[in-house]
Each structure stands twice: as C-alpha cells, then as structure tokens.
Write a protein that holds these residues in place. Structure first.
Motif, PDB file in Angstrom:
ATOM      1  N   MET A  38       0.893  -1.271   0.001  1.00 29.86           N
ATOM      2  CA  MET A  38      -0.136   0.059  -0.004  1.00 29.86           C
ATOM      3  C   MET A  38       1.120   1.217  -0.025  1.00 29.86           C
ATOM      4  O   MET A  38       1.924   1.325   0.610  1.00 29.86           O
ATOM      5  CB  MET A  38      -0.886   0.073   1.156  1.00 29.86           C
ATOM      6  CG  MET A  38      -1.741  -1.241   1.241  1.00 29.86           C
ATOM      7  SD  MET A  38      -2.597  -1.478   2.941  1.00 29.86           S
ATOM      8  CE  MET A  38      -1.360  -2.629   3.718  1.00 29.86           C
ATOM      9  N   LYS A  74       1.531   2.335  -6.975  1.00 34.26           N
ATOM     10  CA  LYS A  74       0.821   1.923  -8.140  1.00 34.26           C
ATOM     11  C   LYS A  74      -0.421   2.292  -8.674  1.00 34.26           C
ATOM     12  O   LYS A  74      -0.310   2.457  -9.897  1.00 34.26           O
ATOM     13  CB  LYS A  74      -0.199   0.381  -7.507  1.00 34.26           C
ATOM     14  CG  LYS A  74       0.885  -0.516  -6.638  1.00 34.26           C
ATOM     15  CD  LYS A  74       0.221  -1.993  -6.190  1.00 34.26           C
ATOM     16  CE  LYS A  74      -0.748  -1.480  -5.303  1.00 34.26           C
ATOM     17  NZ  LYS A  74      -0.341  -1.177  -3.748  1.00 34.26           N
ATOM     18  N   ASP A 100      -9.125  -2.143  -6.931  1.00 36.94           N
ATOM     19  CA  ASP A 100      -9.770  -1.706  -5.664  1.00 36.94           C
ATOM     20  C   ASP A 100     -11.208  -1.023  -6.091  1.00 36.94           C
ATOM     21  O   ASP A 100     -12.214  -1.426  -5.548  1.00 36.94           O
ATOM     22  CB  ASP A 100      -8.954  -0.835  -4.764  1.00 36.94           C
ATOM     23  CG  ASP A 100      -8.101  -1.725  -4.068  1.00 36.94           C
ATOM     24  OD1 ASP A 100      -8.076  -2.903  -3.931  1.00 36.94           O
ATOM     25  OD2 ASP A 100      -7.309  -1.036  -3.398  1.00 36.94           O
ATOM     26  N   PHE A 141     -13.174 -10.304   0.653  1.00 37.12           N
ATOM     27  CA  PHE A 141     -12.438  -9.261   0.021  1.00 37.12           C
ATOM     28  C   PHE A 141     -11.556 -10.018  -1.077  1.00 37.12           C
ATOM     29  O   PHE A 141     -11.544  -9.781  -2.332  1.00 37.12           O
ATOM     30  CB  PHE A 141     -11.863  -8.252   0.574  1.00 37.12           C
ATOM     31  CG  PHE A 141     -11.044  -7.027  -0.037  1.00 37.12           C
ATOM     32  CD1 PHE A 141     -11.796  -6.196  -0.969  1.00 37.12           C
ATOM     33  CD2 PHE A 141      -9.836  -7.214  -0.247  1.00 37.12           C
ATOM     34  CE1 PHE A 141     -10.924  -5.312  -1.781  1.00 37.12           C
ATOM     35  CE2 PHE A 141      -9.096  -6.386  -0.849  1.00 37.12           C
ATOM     36  CZ  PHE A 141      -9.463  -5.467  -1.517  1.00 37.12           C
ATOM     37  N   ARG A 142     -10.673 -10.913  -0.352  1.00 35.92           N
ATOM     38  CA  ARG A 142      -9.787 -11.639  -1.239  1.00 35.92           C
ATOM     39  C   ARG A 142     -10.219 -12.562  -2.339  1.00 35.92           C
ATOM     40  O   ARG A 142      -9.919 -12.674  -3.180  1.00 35.92           O
ATOM     41  CB  ARG A 142      -8.846 -12.421  -0.190  1.00 35.92           C
ATOM     42  CG  ARG A 142      -8.057 -11.551   0.858  1.00 35.92           C
ATOM     43  CD  ARG A 142      -7.087 -10.715   0.024  1.00 35.92           C
ATOM     44  NE  ARG A 142      -6.282  -9.799   1.302  1.00 35.92           N
ATOM     45  CZ  ARG A 142      -5.962  -8.757   1.091  1.00 35.92           C
ATOM     46  NH1 ARG A 142      -5.845  -8.249  -0.233  1.00 35.92           N
ATOM     47  NH2 ARG A 142      -5.302  -8.179   1.990  1.00 35.92           N
ATOM     48  N   GLY A 187      -4.620  -4.725  -5.885  1.00 32.13           N
ATOM     49  CA  GLY A 187      -4.471  -4.255  -4.331  1.00 32.13           C
ATOM     50  C   GLY A 187      -3.491  -4.615  -3.839  1.00 32.13           C
ATOM     51  O   GLY A 187      -2.652  -5.647  -4.351  1.00 32.13           O
ATOM     52  N   GLY A 188      -2.840  -4.022  -2.738  1.00 38.33           N
ATOM     53  CA  GLY A 188      -1.608  -4.385  -2.169  1.00 38.33           C
ATOM     54  C   GLY A 188      -1.456  -5.775  -1.653  1.00 38.33           C
ATOM     55  O   GLY A 188      -0.350  -6.460  -1.531  1.00 38.33           O
ATOM     56  N   GLY A 189      -2.642  -6.489  -1.411  1.00 39.04           N
ATOM     57  CA  GLY A 189      -2.496  -8.016  -1.048  1.00 39.04           C
ATOM     58  C   GLY A 189      -2.717  -9.021  -1.977  1.00 39.04           C
ATOM     59  O   GLY A 189      -2.842 -10.265  -1.672  1.00 39.04           O
ATOM     60  N   ARG A 219      -7.733   2.511   3.859  1.00 41.37           N
ATOM     61  CA  ARG A 219      -7.210   1.000   3.927  1.00 41.37           C
ATOM     62  C   ARG A 219      -7.421   0.494   5.297  1.00 41.37           C
ATOM     63  O   ARG A 219      -6.582   0.758   6.275  1.00 41.37           O
ATOM     64  CB  ARG A 219      -5.690   1.379   3.482  1.00 41.37           C
ATOM     65  CG  ARG A 219      -5.305   1.701   2.117  1.00 41.37           C
ATOM     66  CD  ARG A 219      -3.832   1.820   1.866  1.00 41.37           C
ATOM     67  NE  ARG A 219      -3.420   2.291   0.611  1.00 41.37           N
ATOM     68  CZ  ARG A 219      -3.227   3.593   0.250  1.00 41.37           C
ATOM     69  NH1 ARG A 219      -3.397   4.659   1.272  1.00 41.37           N
ATOM     70  NH2 ARG A 219      -2.998   4.145  -0.754  1.00 41.37           N
ATOM     71  N   PRO A 220      -8.050  -0.479   5.335  1.00 40.29           N
ATOM     72  CA  PRO A 220      -8.532  -1.213   6.529  1.00 40.29           C
ATOM     73  C   PRO A 220      -7.337  -1.616   7.320  1.00 40.29           C
ATOM     74  O   PRO A 220      -7.306  -1.816   8.690  1.00 40.29           O
ATOM     75  CB  PRO A 220      -9.658  -2.363   6.389  1.00 40.29           C
ATOM     76  CG  PRO A 220      -9.752  -2.387   4.800  1.00 40.29           C
ATOM     77  CD  PRO A 220      -9.048  -1.062   4.407  1.00 40.29           C
ATOM     78  N   ILE A 221      -6.438  -2.260   6.392  1.00 37.35           N
ATOM     79  CA  ILE A 221      -5.168  -3.063   7.140  1.00 37.35           C
ATOM     80  C   ILE A 221      -4.461  -1.970   8.150  1.00 37.35           C
ATOM     81  O   ILE A 221      -3.798  -2.250   8.832  1.00 37.35           O
ATOM     82  CB  ILE A 221      -4.694  -3.907   6.096  1.00 37.35           C
ATOM     83  CG1 ILE A 221      -5.454  -5.001   5.774  1.00 37.35           C
ATOM     84  CG2 ILE A 221      -3.116  -4.315   6.475  1.00 37.35           C
ATOM     85  CD1 ILE A 221      -5.057  -5.811   4.810  1.00 37.35           C
ATOM     86  N   ARG A 236       5.625  -9.611   3.952  1.00 33.94           N
ATOM     87  CA  ARG A 236       5.310  -9.787   2.465  1.00 33.94           C
ATOM     88  C   ARG A 236       6.230  -9.681   1.473  1.00 33.94           C
ATOM     89  O   ARG A 236       5.912 -10.163   0.042  1.00 33.94           O
ATOM     90  CB  ARG A 236       4.014  -8.668   2.073  1.00 33.94           C
ATOM     91  CG  ARG A 236       2.807  -8.784   2.880  1.00 33.94           C
ATOM     92  CD  ARG A 236       1.931  -7.594   2.576  1.00 33.94           C
ATOM     93  NE  ARG A 236       0.685  -7.733   3.091  1.00 33.94           N
ATOM     94  CZ  ARG A 236      -0.416  -6.842   2.636  1.00 33.94           C
ATOM     95  NH1 ARG A 236      -0.151  -5.917   1.830  1.00 33.94           N
ATOM     96  NH2 ARG A 236      -1.659  -7.188   3.050  1.00 33.94           N
TER      97      ARG A 236
HETATM   98  C1  S3P Z   1      -4.616  -4.042   0.860  1.00 26.79           C
HETATM   99  C2  S3P Z   1      -4.337  -2.950  -0.137  1.00 26.79           C
HETATM  100  C3  S3P Z   1      -5.227  -2.009  -0.612  1.00 26.79           C
HETATM  101  C4  S3P Z   1      -6.731  -2.679  -0.772  1.00 26.79           C
HETATM  102  C5  S3P Z   1      -7.014  -3.198   0.686  1.00 26.79           C
HETATM  103  C6  S3P Z   1      -6.210  -4.430   1.076  1.00 26.79           C
HETATM  104  C7  S3P Z   1      -3.452  -4.881   1.073  1.00 26.79           C
HETATM  105  O1  S3P Z   1      -4.930  -1.555  -1.851  1.00 26.79           O
HETATM  106  O2  S3P Z   1      -6.798  -3.646  -1.855  1.00 26.79           O
HETATM  107  O3  S3P Z   1      -7.092  -2.335   1.507  1.00 26.79           O
HETATM  108  O4  S3P Z   1      -3.821  -6.000   1.967  1.00 26.79           O
HETATM  109  O5  S3P Z   1      -2.278  -4.463   1.068  1.00 26.79           O
HETATM  110  P1  S3P Z   1      -3.733  -0.411  -2.291  1.00 26.79           P
HETATM  111  O6  S3P Z   1      -2.508  -1.193  -2.304  1.00 26.79           O
HETATM  112  O7  S3P Z   1      -4.122  -0.150  -3.545  1.00 26.79           O
HETATM  113  O8  S3P Z   1      -3.715   0.421  -1.197  1.00 26.79           O
END
Ligand code: S3P
Length: 188
Positions: A23, A27, A46, A69-70, A91-93, A130-132, A149
């Motif tokens: 995040m 990107k 996202d 979400f995943r 997304g970052g994950g 970003r909830p995480i 990661r």
């Molecule tokens: C996440 C990254 C977010 C989004 C979600 C979870 C992650 O996207 O998919 O909040 O787990 O790294 P960005 O990387 O675009 O912020």
C-alpha cells in the motif's frame, strides 16, 4: 521517449502490465500516468471491487471480512485474465495468493513497485481508506508487514522498481526500459 512510447503501445497490443506492491508504493499513480503516456486503459482493482459491491473497502472488510474481499480479488482477476492492453493496478494484498499470481501471469508482466516504510508512511498517513493500516499508521507496523510480504512480492515480480524520491515519469520510463530488456532477453 518516442521510441519507448511506440514500443509500449505495440507491447500492450498483446500484453497487460500489472503493478503490485505494498500500500502506498505508487501503483495507482504510476498506472494513471502509464495510461496517460501510452493512451491505454487503466484498471484499478480496488475501484472495480468497490463499484461491483456498492461498498467501500472499509465497509467490505467490516461487513464481510478480509477473506471475502480476497475472494472478490480472485474473481475479478479471472475476469481480467484473458484481456490485453491494460495497465492494472492490483491491490496491495493481491499477490499473497498463489492462484492470483497465476491468473495475472496468464497475460501480464508483473512490475513490483517498492518504497521504504518511511516513504510509505508519508504517502498513506492522511488516508483512512485502507482497513489494514487504520490504527496502525506507524513505521514499526508498516515495516513488519512489509517484511512479512516481501518474499511473496519479489517471487511474483518480473521487474522491480524503487519509487522513493522519484517522479512518476521517471518511474514509468524505467518500467518501459526494463520491459524492453526483459522481452529482448525472452526472445533470444
Ligand atoms: C490492501 C491494499 C489495498 C486494498 C485493501 C487491502 C492490502 O490496496 O486492496 O485495503 O492488503 O495491502 P492498495 O495497495 O491499492 O492501497
């Protein structure tokens, strides 16, 4: 620059480019600029999930949890895995799931954007989307999650580009140069 633009436009006739990374690695900003530079479609995973679900990412996490979400990310990648001509901001994950990496690799080269925890914190500190990261916007948390990661990110990447203290055009040019080299090597 002109050579690169022509090469990239041609390249996108048969490929996508997928941007991955932590995040705040840049990107979305880089995808937007690449879309502009190479007159190509930019896909924000996202954003598409938010549109489809009619909820923000925070709401999706709160209401249905992270696994839901995943699963939405995997479903979306299945839809995207046959196309070409797009710069996809993942997304970052997203690449933490092996299945997702395989789906992306079907038609995309994967570019990992990196930044130090200090740079990331600076870029994400004013956003609560970003909830995480909510409640954890500090160097220790970001550094620890990044370390956890890193291996998955690096294993998925075809190309790695550092983004600290650089402007977006410079990063885009490095991406194209690296793609040109990679494809040259791949064709030998
Ligand atoms: C996440 C990254 C977010 C989004 C979600 C979870 C992650 O996207 O998919 O909040 O787990 O790294 P960005 O990387 O675009 O912020």
């Amino acid at each position: 620059m002109e050579n690169r633009t022509e090469w990239m436009k041609d390249y996108l006739k048969t490929h996508n480019v997928a941007l991955i990374g932590f995040m705040g690695a840049g990107k979305s900003t880089v995808a937007k600029e690449m879309g502009h530079l190479f007159s190509t479609e930019q896909i924000e995973m996202d954003e598409l999930i938010v549109q489809k679900e009619g909820m923000t990412i925070n709401e999706i996490f709160a209401k249905f949890g992270e696994p839901y979400f995943r699963n939405r990310e995997t479903s979306l990648l299945k839809e995207l895995s046959n196309g070409h001509g797009s710069v996809i901001s993942c997304g970052g994950g997203t690449v933490l799931r092996q299945e997702n990496i395989e789906l992306i690799k079907k038609n995309s080269r994967i570019i990992l954007l990196t930044a130090t925890p200090e740079t990331i914190l600076e870029r994400v500190k004013d956003s609560d989307d970003r909830p995480i990261l909510n409640g954890h916007k500090d160097i220790d948390f970001i550094g620890a999650l990044m370390k956890k990661r890193r291996q998955a990110y690096e294993a998925a990447a075809d190309i790695i580009v550092a983004t600290d203290d650089r402007n977006v055009d410079d990063i885009c040019m490095e991406i194209v140069d690296s793609l040109m080299k990679l494809e040259d090597t791949a064709n030998v």
